[in-house]
Design a protein around this motif. Sequence first.
Motif, PDB file in Angstrom:
ATOM      1  N   SER A   1      72.644  21.302 -69.932  1.00  0.00           N
ATOM      2  CA  SER A   1      72.102  20.321 -70.870  1.00  0.00           C
ATOM      3  C   SER A   1      72.046  20.783 -72.319  1.00  0.00           C
ATOM      4  O   SER A   1      71.885  19.966 -73.230  1.00  0.00           O
ATOM      5  CB  SER A   1      70.687  19.904 -70.428  1.00  0.00           C
ATOM      6  OG  SER A   1      69.837  21.048 -70.370  1.00  0.00           O
ATOM      7  N   GLY A   2      72.186  22.071 -72.560  1.00  0.00           N
ATOM      8  CA  GLY A   2      72.058  22.574 -73.916  1.00  0.00           C
ATOM      9  C   GLY A   2      73.361  22.536 -74.702  1.00  0.00           C
ATOM     10  O   GLY A   2      74.397  22.075 -74.210  1.00  0.00           O
ATOM     11  N   THR A   3      73.301  23.031 -75.936  1.00  0.00           N
ATOM     12  CA  THR A   3      74.479  23.158 -76.808  1.00  0.00           C
ATOM     13  C   THR A   3      74.807  24.631 -76.960  1.00  0.00           C
ATOM     14  O   THR A   3      73.905  25.460 -77.177  1.00  0.00           O
ATOM     15  CB  THR A   3      74.204  22.537 -78.188  1.00  0.00           C
ATOM     16  OG1 THR A   3      73.927  21.142 -78.024  1.00  0.00           O
ATOM     17  CG2 THR A   3      75.412  22.695 -79.109  1.00  0.00           C
ATOM     18  N   VAL A   4      76.100  24.951 -76.824  1.00  0.00           N
ATOM     19  CA  VAL A   4      76.537  26.348 -76.928  1.00  0.00           C
ATOM     20  C   VAL A   4      76.848  26.668 -78.383  1.00  0.00           C
ATOM     21  O   VAL A   4      77.692  26.025 -79.007  1.00  0.00           O
ATOM     22  CB  VAL A   4      77.767  26.600 -76.036  1.00  0.00           C
ATOM     23  CG1 VAL A   4      78.257  28.038 -76.207  1.00  0.00           C
ATOM     24  CG2 VAL A   4      77.432  26.324 -74.574  1.00  0.00           C
ATOM     25  N   GLY A   5      76.144  27.661 -78.920  1.00  0.00           N
ATOM     26  CA  GLY A   5      76.363  28.074 -80.297  1.00  0.00           C
ATOM     27  C   GLY A   5      77.139  29.372 -80.376  1.00  0.00           C
ATOM     28  O   GLY A   5      77.746  29.827 -79.394  1.00  0.00           O
ATOM     29  N   ALA A   6      77.133  29.997 -81.549  1.00  0.00           N
ATOM     30  CA  ALA A   6      77.888  31.231 -81.790  1.00  0.00           C
ATOM     31  C   ALA A   6      77.457  32.319 -80.822  1.00  0.00           C
ATOM     32  O   ALA A   6      76.266  32.551 -80.617  1.00  0.00           O
ATOM     33  CB  ALA A   6      77.695  31.685 -83.229  1.00  0.00           C
ATOM     34  N   GLY A   7      78.438  32.985 -80.183  1.00  0.00           N
ATOM     35  CA  GLY A   7      78.187  34.108 -79.293  1.00  0.00           C
ATOM     36  C   GLY A   7      77.662  33.710 -77.933  1.00  0.00           C
ATOM     37  O   GLY A   7      77.367  34.575 -77.112  1.00  0.00           O
ATOM     38  N   GLY A   8      77.574  32.405 -77.642  1.00  0.00           N
ATOM     39  CA  GLY A   8      77.061  31.967 -76.349  1.00  0.00           C
ATOM     40  C   GLY A   8      78.181  31.597 -75.394  1.00  0.00           C
ATOM     41  O   GLY A   8      79.290  31.243 -75.811  1.00  0.00           O
ATOM     42  N   ALA A   9      77.905  31.666 -74.126  1.00  0.00           N
ATOM     43  CA  ALA A   9      78.864  31.298 -73.074  1.00  0.00           C
ATOM     44  C   ALA A   9      78.120  30.620 -71.938  1.00  0.00           C
ATOM     45  O   ALA A   9      76.941  30.907 -71.703  1.00  0.00           O
ATOM     46  CB  ALA A   9      79.603  32.525 -72.563  1.00  0.00           C
ATOM     47  N   VAL A  10      78.800  29.753 -71.259  1.00  0.00           N
ATOM     48  CA  VAL A  10      78.243  29.083 -70.091  1.00  0.00           C
ATOM     49  C   VAL A  10      79.192  29.293 -68.918  1.00  0.00           C
ATOM     50  O   VAL A  10      80.411  29.057 -69.045  1.00  0.00           O
ATOM     51  CB  VAL A  10      78.050  27.571 -70.348  1.00  0.00           C
ATOM     52  CG1 VAL A  10      77.737  26.839 -69.045  1.00  0.00           C
ATOM     53  CG2 VAL A  10      76.931  27.333 -71.349  1.00  0.00           C
ATOM     54  N   ARG A  11      78.658  29.767 -67.812  1.00  0.00           N
ATOM     55  CA  ARG A  11      79.453  29.871 -66.580  1.00  0.00           C
ATOM     56  C   ARG A  11      79.766  28.443 -66.135  1.00  0.00           C
ATOM     57  O   ARG A  11      78.867  27.619 -65.981  1.00  0.00           O
ATOM     58  CB  ARG A  11      78.649  30.604 -65.501  1.00  0.00           C
ATOM     59  CG  ARG A  11      79.379  30.718 -64.158  1.00  0.00           C
ATOM     60  CD  ARG A  11      80.485  31.758 -64.240  1.00  0.00           C
ATOM     61  NE  ARG A  11      81.000  32.076 -62.915  1.00  0.00           N
ATOM     62  CZ  ARG A  11      82.186  31.739 -62.451  1.00  0.00           C
ATOM     63  NH1 ARG A  11      83.012  31.008 -63.210  1.00  0.00           N
ATOM     64  NH2 ARG A  11      82.589  32.122 -61.266  1.00  0.00           N
ATOM     65  N   ILE A  12      81.060  28.142 -65.927  1.00  0.00           N
ATOM     66  CA  ILE A  12      81.455  26.761 -65.638  1.00  0.00           C
ATOM     67  C   ILE A  12      82.440  26.733 -64.486  1.00  0.00           C
ATOM     68  O   ILE A  12      83.227  27.678 -64.294  1.00  0.00           O
ATOM     69  CB  ILE A  12      82.041  26.096 -66.907  1.00  0.00           C
ATOM     70  CG1 ILE A  12      82.133  24.569 -66.723  1.00  0.00           C
ATOM     71  CG2 ILE A  12      83.406  26.687 -67.278  1.00  0.00           C
ATOM     72  CD1 ILE A  12      82.394  23.830 -68.027  1.00  0.00           C
ATOM     73  N   PHE A  13      82.393  25.656 -63.706  1.00  0.00           N
ATOM     74  CA  PHE A  13      83.235  25.526 -62.530  1.00  0.00           C
ATOM     75  C   PHE A  13      84.148  24.310 -62.680  1.00  0.00           C
ATOM     76  O   PHE A  13      83.867  23.376 -63.438  1.00  0.00           O
ATOM     77  CB  PHE A  13      82.374  25.418 -61.273  1.00  0.00           C
ATOM     78  CG  PHE A  13      81.541  26.644 -61.023  1.00  0.00           C
ATOM     79  CD1 PHE A  13      82.049  27.713 -60.299  1.00  0.00           C
ATOM     80  CD2 PHE A  13      80.246  26.736 -61.534  1.00  0.00           C
ATOM     81  CE1 PHE A  13      81.294  28.847 -60.084  1.00  0.00           C
ATOM     82  CE2 PHE A  13      79.481  27.873 -61.314  1.00  0.00           C
ATOM     83  CZ  PHE A  13      80.007  28.932 -60.599  1.00  0.00           C
ATOM     84  N   THR A  14      85.238  24.338 -61.926  1.00  0.00           N
ATOM     85  CA  THR A  14      86.234  23.261 -62.014  1.00  0.00           C
ATOM     86  C   THR A  14      85.584  21.900 -61.778  1.00  0.00           C
ATOM     87  O   THR A  14      84.853  21.712 -60.808  1.00  0.00           O
ATOM     88  CB  THR A  14      87.348  23.474 -60.981  1.00  0.00           C
ATOM     89  OG1 THR A  14      87.955  24.752 -61.207  1.00  0.00           O
ATOM     90  CG2 THR A  14      88.410  22.391 -61.090  1.00  0.00           C
ATOM     91  N   GLY A  15      85.866  20.961 -62.675  1.00  0.00           N
ATOM     92  CA  GLY A  15      85.338  19.608 -62.559  1.00  0.00           C
ATOM     93  C   GLY A  15      83.984  19.410 -63.199  1.00  0.00           C
ATOM     94  O   GLY A  15      83.509  18.268 -63.286  1.00  0.00           O
TER      95      GLY A  15
END
Length: 409
Positions: free
Chosen positions: A90-104
């Motif tokens: 739900s958040g916004t990714v800013g500088a230096g941030g990463a989100v673990r993400i899966f296909t779809g």
Amino acid sequence: MPEERAASAPAIDTVETARTKMLAAVRPLTPESVDITAALGRTLAETLQAARSQPPFRSSAMDGYGVRAADLAQGPFAVLGEAQAGKAYSGTVGAGGAVRIFTGAPVPEGVDLVVPQERARREGDRVWLETPARPRANIRAAGIDFKAGEELVRRGTRLNARHVAFIAAAGIACMSVTRRPRVAVLATGDELVPPGAPAAAHQIFDSVSFALAAMIEEWGGQPKRGAVPPDEAEAIAAAAAHALDDADLVVIIGGASVGDYDLVKPALAGLGLSIGVPRIAIRPGKPTWFGTLRGKPVLGLAGNPAAAMVCAHLFLRPLMQTMLAREPDEAAATALLDGELAESGANECYWRARVWTDPDARLRVRPFANQDTSLVSVFAGANALIRRPAGAGAAMSGEAVDVRLLDRG
């Protein structure tokens, strides 16, 4: 006198004229609503449009880490959370941030690049990402499959499994389809007995009515076979009147030629039959006729199996397509002849044949040697008809000829 006999002979129509007259006598049936689970094989009565885009969000094309492309040269990245298919970050990714993400999974705000997990090394809440020379975004745009308001499937389309998947992806649970035509099939002839019944030495098993019932179902209709009436005008008239009760179209097999026991048209005349097509200049199937009885169309086919089945493809199928408001599909092609054909004479001719594609990707066709119209085995082995126009001369091997493909719904 010969002149008197010629004057009294019924008129004869070409194949195209006969088909045009027949189709002018029928109208599309009323629509009905069906659930998507019952949509296979039905014909759409209304064009379907997408209510929303698919996918309705940007989605990841692979498992990995979503980051800002501008930050790739930096590292390590702080893992802020994860996004799964059906569960967004739900958040916004800013500088230096990463989100673990899966296909779809939905791609979070701020992310414009997904780095594959094979290029990632994670330790706790930090991740180091390898930077490829030419990084791919690995992000599917919203609406990449189809967009809101886009036409999905057009009216008149017969729905197959691929259409059903398409419609389901748009979230459509029910749709308007044309009602399936109810087609009564009535065979005539004392020589006929149904399969499984005891047959006398002078009798044969009824194959044509079963073939037509199968064709009708394959083409989207609801067949209803009637019992074979005795070769008596009263019995034929009674069977036809009964068939008319709940049918949209009646098909009568046999009794259409000029013999002493060809009683169908005289029997139906007493019920008010109006003949629109008395005969057709076609081989096989010249005795084929068409009319209306009590406001309903009646198609008469020759009793010989090949003649009946050829003319079912040429006339019954278009009649059903019109009643279904379906897009026409003649499945015509050109093929190289493998064999020889005699001249067609005064009739448009249809030869039972086999088509195949040769190693050079050319369509070839070979007519069966025996074109006897009584042979069920020949039609069973055929997958095409070679069409030769009236007046055509003999055709030699290697010539291009018109074919009509049989194996289609």
